[in-house]
Design a protein around this motif. Structure first.
Motif, PDB file in Angstrom:
ATOM      1  N   ASN A  86       1.030   4.447  -9.638  1.00  0.00           N
ATOM      2  CA  ASN A  86       1.179   4.812  -8.153  1.00  0.00           C
ATOM      3  C   ASN A  86       1.136   3.412  -7.352  1.00  0.00           C
ATOM      4  O   ASN A  86       1.041   2.201  -8.163  1.00  0.00           O
ATOM      5  N   THR A  88      -0.689   2.026  -5.026  1.00  0.00           N
ATOM      6  CA  THR A  88      -1.845   1.503  -4.905  1.00  0.00           C
ATOM      7  C   THR A  88      -2.136   0.571  -6.146  1.00  0.00           C
ATOM      8  O   THR A  88      -2.536  -0.487  -5.946  1.00  0.00           O
ATOM      9  N   HIS A 115      -0.706   1.690   5.901  1.00  0.00           N
ATOM     10  CA  HIS A 115      -1.455   2.233   4.859  1.00  0.00           C
ATOM     11  C   HIS A 115      -2.410   1.500   4.203  1.00  0.00           C
ATOM     12  O   HIS A 115      -2.001   0.249   4.001  1.00  0.00           O
ATOM     13  N   HIS A 196       6.384   5.333   2.433  1.00  0.00           N
ATOM     14  CA  HIS A 196       6.909   6.495   3.532  1.00  0.00           C
ATOM     15  C   HIS A 196       8.320   6.336   3.881  1.00  0.00           C
ATOM     16  O   HIS A 196       9.016   7.519   4.135  1.00  0.00           O
ATOM     17  N   LYS A 219       6.682  11.047  -3.596  1.00  0.00           N
ATOM     18  CA  LYS A 219       7.136  11.016  -1.994  1.00  0.00           C
ATOM     19  C   LYS A 219       8.849  11.478  -1.984  1.00  0.00           C
ATOM     20  O   LYS A 219       9.014  11.880  -0.876  1.00  0.00           O
TER      21      LYS A 219
HETATM   22  C1  PLP Z   1       2.692   4.587   3.492  1.00  0.00           C
HETATM   23  C2  PLP Z   1       2.069   4.766   2.096  1.00  0.00           C
HETATM   24  N1  PLP Z   1       1.846   3.617   1.532  1.00  0.00           N
HETATM   25  C3  PLP Z   1       0.928   3.761   0.367  1.00  0.00           C
HETATM   26  C4  PLP Z   1       0.616   4.949  -0.176  1.00  0.00           C
HETATM   27  C5  PLP Z   1      -0.125   4.932  -1.564  1.00  0.00           C
HETATM   28  O1  PLP Z   1       0.577   5.492  -2.515  1.00  0.00           O
HETATM   29  P1  PLP Z   1       0.083   5.748  -3.853  1.00  0.00           P
HETATM   30  O2  PLP Z   1      -0.329   7.191  -3.743  1.00  0.00           O
HETATM   31  O3  PLP Z   1       1.371   5.913  -4.677  1.00  0.00           O
HETATM   32  O4  PLP Z   1      -0.811   4.964  -4.349  1.00  0.00           O
HETATM   33  C6  PLP Z   1       1.149   6.112   0.543  1.00  0.00           C
HETATM   34  C7  PLP Z   1       0.475   7.290   0.081  1.00  0.00           C
HETATM   35  O5  PLP Z   1       0.119   8.306   1.035  1.00  0.00           O
HETATM   36  C8  PLP Z   1       1.572   5.994   1.662  1.00  0.00           C
HETATM   37  O6  PLP Z   1       1.901   7.082   2.412  1.00  0.00           O
END
Ligand code: PLP
Length: 400
Positions: A86, A88, A115, A196, A219
């Protein structure tokens, strides 16, 4: 063009349950083609990569196909596509690697609009290195992230600018090209959170000026896989921690352990799905993705106007977010009801929305929403239709 949303919806088995899925910003449903691609990978037999037998070769082909698909989606190079679980996790990995070059004399710039996944990894890495963190602020009246402020924030000391391509709550799409040009002028790298933005607009990492572009397939109709796309030559200059026998080249040395091979087949199918959204689009997959996402952007903008007009006409609703360029994501509160109560009321009427800060922790703080349960988020994606929007509007109207 007219966007054939009925045809699109038929591709998604989960949408037949009758719910209005306005929770796409937290993860979309997946089309049957993605489910089948994942199942087919397992059905056909897969092994770990690098073996002498055909099932291992199939996994290798899946990985290569996935890198090419993500390059087609973003305009990057397949050899610069880092795959992982993911956004993060990958951002922490890149922050750990990039920050080894930083010291107390250096600075990084993060934004209050982002985020937390594109803030905290940089803030924590900077703290370990004694590096200064500078903040780009959102204009609270408009929720714009004015690019002009970067002139004051950047200097020869700046090593990195982390900024989002679209806010996951208020939808703001900052002027990334201007921010990136200013960052590059002082020799800083630009790390763009495209999580996003990617489901809503055509993406071209070169035009955005993104040295790193992060996105997550879940997403945009794919499985739970993240990626960071960068120039292979930039990755060559970086040395992440890795196991001794693990691949030494790029992008392999940025990837840890065994990949989710079947899911990667699903990512490729998701890109193919996006490329198919404008059935009249022709040419290479890259060309079809660009045409289809332009059609998606236009369709979602029309639907979003209906949503905003409807909510904006309700005296008991307060809307946050007024940026000129924005993803179709509404963030609002309802007088007399907590965001959680609103979400529960909507769920009882088969409308899926999110409530809370949605990890836009800093922005929720400056908007004064963090301690009051955040707000309600209703996000549109390409499979939503007018019926979804109208059901949300009539359910919110009941709360007056
Ligand atoms: C704009 C944005 N950045 C980062 C993330 C984190 O993504 P991930 O869940 O793949 O770590 C999200 C998840 O909701 C997000 O909406």
């Amino acid at each position: 063009m007219t966007f054939d949303v009925k045809r699109v919806r038929e591709a998604y088995p989960a949408l037949s349950d009758g719910y209005a899925y306005l929770d796409g910003a937290a993860g979309t449903q997946v089309p049957a083609a993605v489910i089948e691609a994942i199942a087919d990978a397992y059905r056909s037999g897969i092994g770990n990569v690098g073996g002498a037998f055909p099932a291992s070769g199939r996994s290798g082909s899946i990985v290569a196909g996935c890198r090419q698909a993500l390059a087609d989606l973003t305009g990057g190079h397949p050899d610069g596509v880092i795959l992982g679980p993911n956004m993060t996790t990958l951002t922490y990995r890149l922050a750990d690697t990039l920050s080894r070059r930083w010291g107390p004399e250096d600075e990084v710039v993060v934004s209050r609009l982002d985020h937390d996944a594109n803030i905290r990894p940089w803030v924590q890495a900077a703290a370990r290195r004694g590096t200064t963190v500078r903040w780009a602020e959102a204009d609270l009246a408009t929720t714009e992230l004015p690019a002009a402020q970067y002139g004051d924030l950047l200097s020869e000391r700046t090593r990195l600018v982390a900024v989002t391509a679209a806010s996951n709550v208020v939808g703001t799409r900052p002027d990334l090209a201007a921010i990136a040009a200013a960052a590059h002028a002082v020799g800083a790298l630009v790390y763009v959170d495209g999580v996003h933005a990617t489901p809503h607009v055509p993406v071209d990492v070169g035009a955005l000026g993104a040295d790193f572009y992060a996105t997550s397939a879940y997403k945009w109709s794919g499985p739970h896989i993240g990626t960071v796309v960068a120039e292979p030559s930039l990755l060559e200059t970086l040395q992440p921690d890795k196991l001794a026998p693990a691949p030494a080249g790029v992008p392999g040395r940025f990837e840890r352990g065994t990949a989710a091979f079947a899911d990667l087949a699903g990512v490729t199918a998701a890109v193919d799905h996006l490329a198919s959204l404008d059935p009249a689009a022709a040419g290479s997959r890259r060309q079809r993705v660009l045409a289809s996402m332009a059609a998606v952007e236009e369709y979602e903008a029309r639907l979003f106007a209906r949503l905003l007009d409807g909510l904006g006409a309700m005296g008991h609703v307060r809307l946050y977010g007024r940026a000129a360029r924005r993803a179709p994501t509404a963030f609002f509160t309802v007088a007399g009801h907590s965001p959680r109560q609103v979400a529960e009321h909507l769920a009882a009427r088969q409308v899926n929305v999110w409530n809370g800060d949605n990890y836009a922790w800093e922005l929720a703080g400056v908007l004064g929403l963090r301690d009051s349960g955040g707000a309600v988020r209703a996000g549109l994606v390409h499979y939503n239709d007018e019926a979804d929007v109208d059901r949300l509007l009539s359910a919110v109207a009941e709360l007056a």
